[in-house]
Design a protein around this motif. Sequence first.
Motif, PDB file in Angstrom:
ATOM      1  N   VAL A   1     -30.177  59.157  -1.779  1.00  0.00           N
ATOM      2  CA  VAL A   1     -31.429  59.397  -1.049  1.00  0.00           C
ATOM      3  C   VAL A   1     -32.570  58.495  -1.513  1.00  0.00           C
ATOM      4  N   GLY A   2     -32.301  57.581  -2.447  1.00  0.00           N
ATOM      5  CA  GLY A   2     -33.317  56.595  -2.807  1.00  0.00           C
ATOM      6  C   GLY A   2     -34.183  56.919  -4.001  1.00  0.00           C
ATOM      7  N   VAL A   3     -33.760  57.868  -4.847  1.00  0.00           N
ATOM      8  CA  VAL A   3     -34.476  58.093  -6.111  1.00  0.00           C
ATOM      9  C   VAL A   3     -34.387  56.816  -6.942  1.00  0.00           C
ATOM     10  N   LYS A   4     -35.480  56.453  -7.600  1.00  0.00           N
ATOM     11  CA  LYS A   4     -35.534  55.178  -8.315  1.00  0.00           C
ATOM     12  C   LYS A   4     -34.998  55.247  -9.746  1.00  0.00           C
ATOM     13  N   HIS A   5     -35.147  56.417 -10.392  1.00  0.00           N
ATOM     14  CA  HIS A   5     -34.855  56.488 -11.826  1.00  0.00           C
ATOM     15  C   HIS A   5     -34.303  57.867 -12.169  1.00  0.00           C
ATOM     16  N   PHE A   6     -33.425  57.902 -13.164  1.00  0.00           N
ATOM     17  CA  PHE A   6     -32.816  59.168 -13.595  1.00  0.00           C
ATOM     18  C   PHE A   6     -32.847  59.225 -15.118  1.00  0.00           C
ATOM     19  N   MET A   7     -33.306  60.371 -15.644  1.00  0.00           N
ATOM     20  CA  MET A   7     -33.253  60.622 -17.084  1.00  0.00           C
ATOM     21  C   MET A   7     -32.310  61.794 -17.323  1.00  0.00           C
ATOM     22  N   PRO A   8     -31.153  61.552 -17.956  1.00  0.00           N
ATOM     23  CA  PRO A   8     -30.184  62.623 -18.167  1.00  0.00           C
ATOM     24  C   PRO A   8     -30.573  63.531 -19.324  1.00  0.00           C
ATOM     25  N   SER A   9     -29.872  64.628 -19.445  1.00  0.00           N
ATOM     26  CA  SER A   9     -30.158  65.627 -20.473  1.00  0.00           C
ATOM     27  C   SER A   9     -29.673  65.135 -21.835  1.00  0.00           C
ATOM     28  N   GLU A  10     -30.562  64.473 -22.556  1.00  0.00           N
ATOM     29  CA  GLU A  10     -30.319  64.015 -23.930  1.00  0.00           C
ATOM     30  C   GLU A  10     -31.277  64.776 -24.842  1.00  0.00           C
ATOM     31  N   PHE A  11     -32.374  64.124 -25.277  1.00  0.00           N
ATOM     32  CA  PHE A  11     -33.454  64.795 -25.997  1.00  0.00           C
ATOM     33  C   PHE A  11     -32.951  65.545 -27.236  1.00  0.00           C
ATOM     34  N   GLY A  12     -32.127  64.858 -28.033  1.00  0.00           N
ATOM     35  CA  GLY A  12     -31.589  65.464 -29.244  1.00  0.00           C
ATOM     36  C   GLY A  12     -30.901  64.418 -30.089  1.00  0.00           C
ATOM     37  N   ALA A  13     -29.827  64.819 -30.782  1.00  0.00           N
ATOM     38  CA  ALA A  13     -29.077  63.897 -31.632  1.00  0.00           C
ATOM     39  C   ALA A  13     -28.515  62.744 -30.805  1.00  0.00           C
ATOM     40  N   ASN A  14     -28.305  61.625 -31.456  1.00  0.00           N
ATOM     41  CA  ASN A  14     -27.926  60.377 -30.804  1.00  0.00           C
ATOM     42  C   ASN A  14     -26.477  60.415 -30.310  1.00  0.00           C
ATOM     43  N   ALA A  15     -26.296  60.729 -29.045  1.00  0.00           N
ATOM     44  CA  ALA A  15     -24.956  60.844 -28.471  1.00  0.00           C
ATOM     45  C   ALA A  15     -24.291  59.492 -28.263  1.00  0.00           C
ATOM     46  N   SER A  16     -25.022  58.405 -28.473  1.00  0.00           N
ATOM     47  CA  SER A  16     -24.416  57.078 -28.357  1.00  0.00           C
ATOM     48  C   SER A  16     -23.735  56.657 -29.654  1.00  0.00           C
ATOM     49  N   ASN A  17     -23.881  57.478 -30.713  1.00  0.00           N
ATOM     50  CA  ASN A  17     -23.314  57.174 -32.025  1.00  0.00           C
ATOM     51  C   ASN A  17     -21.966  57.885 -32.177  1.00  0.00           C
ATOM     52  N   ASP A  18     -20.919  57.130 -32.471  1.00  0.00           N
ATOM     53  CA  ASP A  18     -19.574  57.705 -32.550  1.00  0.00           C
ATOM     54  C   ASP A  18     -19.445  58.739 -33.666  1.00  0.00           C
ATOM     55  N   ALA A  19     -20.100  58.493 -34.806  1.00  0.00           N
ATOM     56  CA  ALA A  19     -20.015  59.437 -35.920  1.00  0.00           C
ATOM     57  C   ALA A  19     -20.706  60.754 -35.576  1.00  0.00           C
ATOM     58  N   VAL A  20     -21.812  60.676 -34.850  1.00  0.00           N
ATOM     59  CA  VAL A  20     -22.494  61.891 -34.396  1.00  0.00           C
ATOM     60  C   VAL A  20     -21.608  62.648 -33.415  1.00  0.00           C
ATOM     61  N   LEU A  21     -20.969  61.916 -32.531  1.00  0.00           N
ATOM     62  CA  LEU A  21     -20.100  62.546 -31.536  1.00  0.00           C
ATOM     63  C   LEU A  21     -18.910  63.231 -32.200  1.00  0.00           C
ATOM     64  N   GLU A  22     -18.460  62.684 -33.322  1.00  0.00           N
ATOM     65  CA  GLU A  22     -17.370  63.316 -34.065  1.00  0.00           C
ATOM     66  C   GLU A  22     -17.804  64.679 -34.599  1.00  0.00           C
ATOM     67  N   LEU A  23     -19.060  64.773 -35.041  1.00  0.00           N
ATOM     68  CA  LEU A  23     -19.600  66.056 -35.502  1.00  0.00           C
ATOM     69  C   LEU A  23     -19.851  67.001 -34.336  1.00  0.00           C
ATOM     70  N   LEU A  24     -20.481  66.463 -33.302  1.00  0.00           N
ATOM     71  CA  LEU A  24     -20.917  67.265 -32.165  1.00  0.00           C
ATOM     72  C   LEU A  24     -20.060  66.924 -30.951  1.00  0.00           C
ATOM     73  N   SER A  25     -18.817  67.360 -30.980  1.00  0.00           N
ATOM     74  CA  SER A  25     -17.899  67.041 -29.880  1.00  0.00           C
ATOM     75  C   SER A  25     -18.404  67.582 -28.552  1.00  0.00           C
TER      76      SER A  25
END
Length: 306
Positions: free
Chosen positions: A93-117
């Motif tokens: 429908v033409g929305v320009k930008h999206f901010m997903p539900s992050e706002f916490g520990a760094n989910a882009s970090n593999d070691a963090v993801l290992e802790l917080l599956s």
Amino acid sequence: MASLLKNVVLIGASGDIGRIILDSLVESGLFNVTVLTTGSKTVTYPPTVRVRKSDFSDHELESAFTGQDVVISVVGMAALTDQKRYIDIAVKVGVKHFMPSEFGANASNDAVLELLSIFQGKRDVYEYLKTKESKDFSWTALGTSILLDWSLASGIGGYYIDTHTATIWDDGNKPFTMITAKQMGRAVISILQQPEKAANQYILVASLVTTQNEILAALEKATASTWEVLHTTTEEQLREATESINKGDFGGFYTMGRASMYAAKEGLGSDYTKEEKFANDLLGLKMEKLEDIINLAIHLKSVNFD
């Protein structure tokens, strides 16, 4: 892309993080804010906010997203994967930008993801956003670590203001970053004001770099008392958290969240200021003083948690 994303849809505004973002949007006076809600909770929203009840069907979301510049999602863990559908409709429908539900520990970090599956859903969503990038659609994922003011006031960080007790992991001297509610709000506002600066990026922001012992010392000074300290280890905390999670106790994930900051574990990147994705300067955010945050937390404790 236009500089200011003025028309904002916020999903998940009734939660703790959602309310922080909503209040920041409203206080700025810069945006036309629509809260999208199922209406299952009785919540009072500011009078300037448009509240739209929705069944979150595709047809209803298309209608709700039409004419909007940005969708900010602050959905809970159970709804993380639903965001892929929201993204598809936003693009349609033409929305320009999206901010997903992050706002916490760094989910882009593999070691963090290992802790917080449980954060794998977050990773999946921002990877999905990468496939939707175009000249007309962008996204920003915002990693903030944990709220220092809120975690101190609530006790979730392992410091208990009412009893003057604290649990310290290992030697308590590992540096990590945390954020305040106001700083999180400022980060969101900055992204919406100049979305091209953070377009199609996972970025990290913070209020300060500190340690467990520095927080303890500041709390003792602010309360004019010597606190009782329980010492624990990374190994002990991770073992207990894993056992809790395996039993279906969600509280184990709170421990894993603390581990993303406190744990003596390689690769966590707990000090965001050392990370390539650190974006305080990009967004024009200044660091804050620990003493000021401690005083704020003590006030929040007396107002909201007693």
